[in-house]
Design a protein around this motif. Structure first.
Motif, PDB file in Angstrom:
ATOM      1  N   GLU A 207       0.828  -1.195   0.000  1.00 54.85           N
ATOM      2  CA  GLU A 207       0.000   0.000   0.000  1.00 54.85           C
ATOM      3  C   GLU A 207       0.867   1.251   0.000  1.00 54.85           C
ATOM      4  O   GLU A 207       1.944   1.275   0.602  1.00 54.85           O
ATOM      5  N   GLY A 210      -1.942   7.019   2.089  1.00 55.83           N
ATOM      6  CA  GLY A 210      -3.390   7.000   2.229  1.00 55.83           C
ATOM      7  C   GLY A 210      -4.003   5.619   2.109  1.00 55.83           C
ATOM      8  O   GLY A 210      -5.214   5.485   1.958  1.00 55.83           O
ATOM      9  N   LYS A 212      -3.595   3.504  -0.297  1.00 52.01           N
ATOM     10  CA  LYS A 212      -3.875   3.110  -1.675  1.00 52.01           C
ATOM     11  C   LYS A 212      -3.160   1.810  -2.008  1.00 52.01           C
ATOM     12  O   LYS A 212      -1.958   1.674  -1.793  1.00 52.01           O
ATOM     13  N   LEU A 214      -1.223  -0.541  -4.040  1.00 58.59           N
ATOM     14  CA  LEU A 214      -0.332  -0.448  -5.193  1.00 58.59           C
ATOM     15  C   LEU A 214      -0.239  -1.786  -5.913  1.00 58.59           C
ATOM     16  O   LEU A 214      -0.127  -1.824  -7.138  1.00 58.59           O
TER      17      LEU A 214
END
Length: 251
Positions: A207, A210, A212, A214
């Protein structure tokens, strides 16, 4: 559980190492042979457990941190005696019941022997660690390194530094690897990694800022897989993959 073949082999190797290897790594220890063979298990190394795509497929994953592999730990049944808090036997009082300690043995024992404990027993634990590494590296070097990463061979760094320096390369590589767990921030190093003895339930996720995602993946094959940790990764989580070792220039 890990890959049945590799995991089973590692257990057999470790068991055989204790039974077959002598009481002293170099055979020149003092009275260590008379001490109880009690290599106390040390803490397991906390690390990401990542399951990745099939061999050759690259996926964003967390990389190794110089030190998380061999030091962070969550896990063994009992801590080694050297982890006990409390007064330790002063260096000038470290003497075996018979004979003498070598300079390297005394260096290993310094600040590691609790009051009231036979220093030969502590030395024996370190020598058994070296014996296990001797045995494992001959059978499968990657499993030998993985066993240091996960803490299955505990307290490897100090034992190798003083009692079996020929295995320093294993400790150095293990310091750049990860065991199952979650790694964040400075622990992460971008690069390619390959799993060691993964299970059929190996999963991983990288990640970024935030939270997210990856990259993420899983593998039901139980075979070693290759992943790539992106530079933007902030968190890497892995379960069921046992350990990840850096690929380096071989990737």
């Amino acid at each position: 559980m890990r890959n049945p073949l590799l995991a089973g082999a590692a257990v057999v190797f470790l068991t055989a190492a204790l039974a077959a290897c002598g009481s002293s790594h170099d055979g020149d220890g003092p009275k260590a042979a008379d001490a109880p063979r009690s290599a106390a298990p040390g803490p397991s190394v906390a690390g990401p457990s990542a399951a990745a795509p099939t061999d050759g497929a690259e996926a964003g994953a967390s990389g190794a941190s110089g030190g998380s592999g061999a030091s962070g730990a969550s896990g063994a049944d009992a801590a080694p005696a050297t982890a006990d808090t409390g007064p330790k036997v002063p260096t000038d009082e470290l003497t075996p019941a018979t004979g003498t300690f070598t300079k390297k043995e005394k260096e290993y024992l310094t600040d590691r022997v609790p009051r009231g404990m036979d220093p030969a027993a502590v030395l024996q634990a370190g020598q058994e660690t070296c014996d296990k590494l001797d045995f494992l590296v001959k059978a499968d070097r990657r499993i030998a390194v993985g066993s240091i990463v996960t803490g299955e061979v505990p307290d490897a760094a100090p034992a190798v530094a003083h009692l079996c320096t020929d295995h320093q390369d294993l400790v150095d590589e293990a310091a750049l690897g990860y065991a199952d767990g979650t790694h964040t921030g400075k622990e992460l190093r971008p690069g390619a990694y390959r799993s060691v003895s993964p299970t059929t339930a190996c999963t991983w996720r990288a990640e970024g800022a935030g939270g997210k995602v990856l990259d993420q993946g899983s593998s039901a094959s139980g075979q070693p897989v290759r992943i790539t940790l992106p530079a933007a990764a902030r968190t890497f989580t892995s379960t069921g993959c046992y350990a990840w070792l850096p690929e380096g220039e071989k990737s």
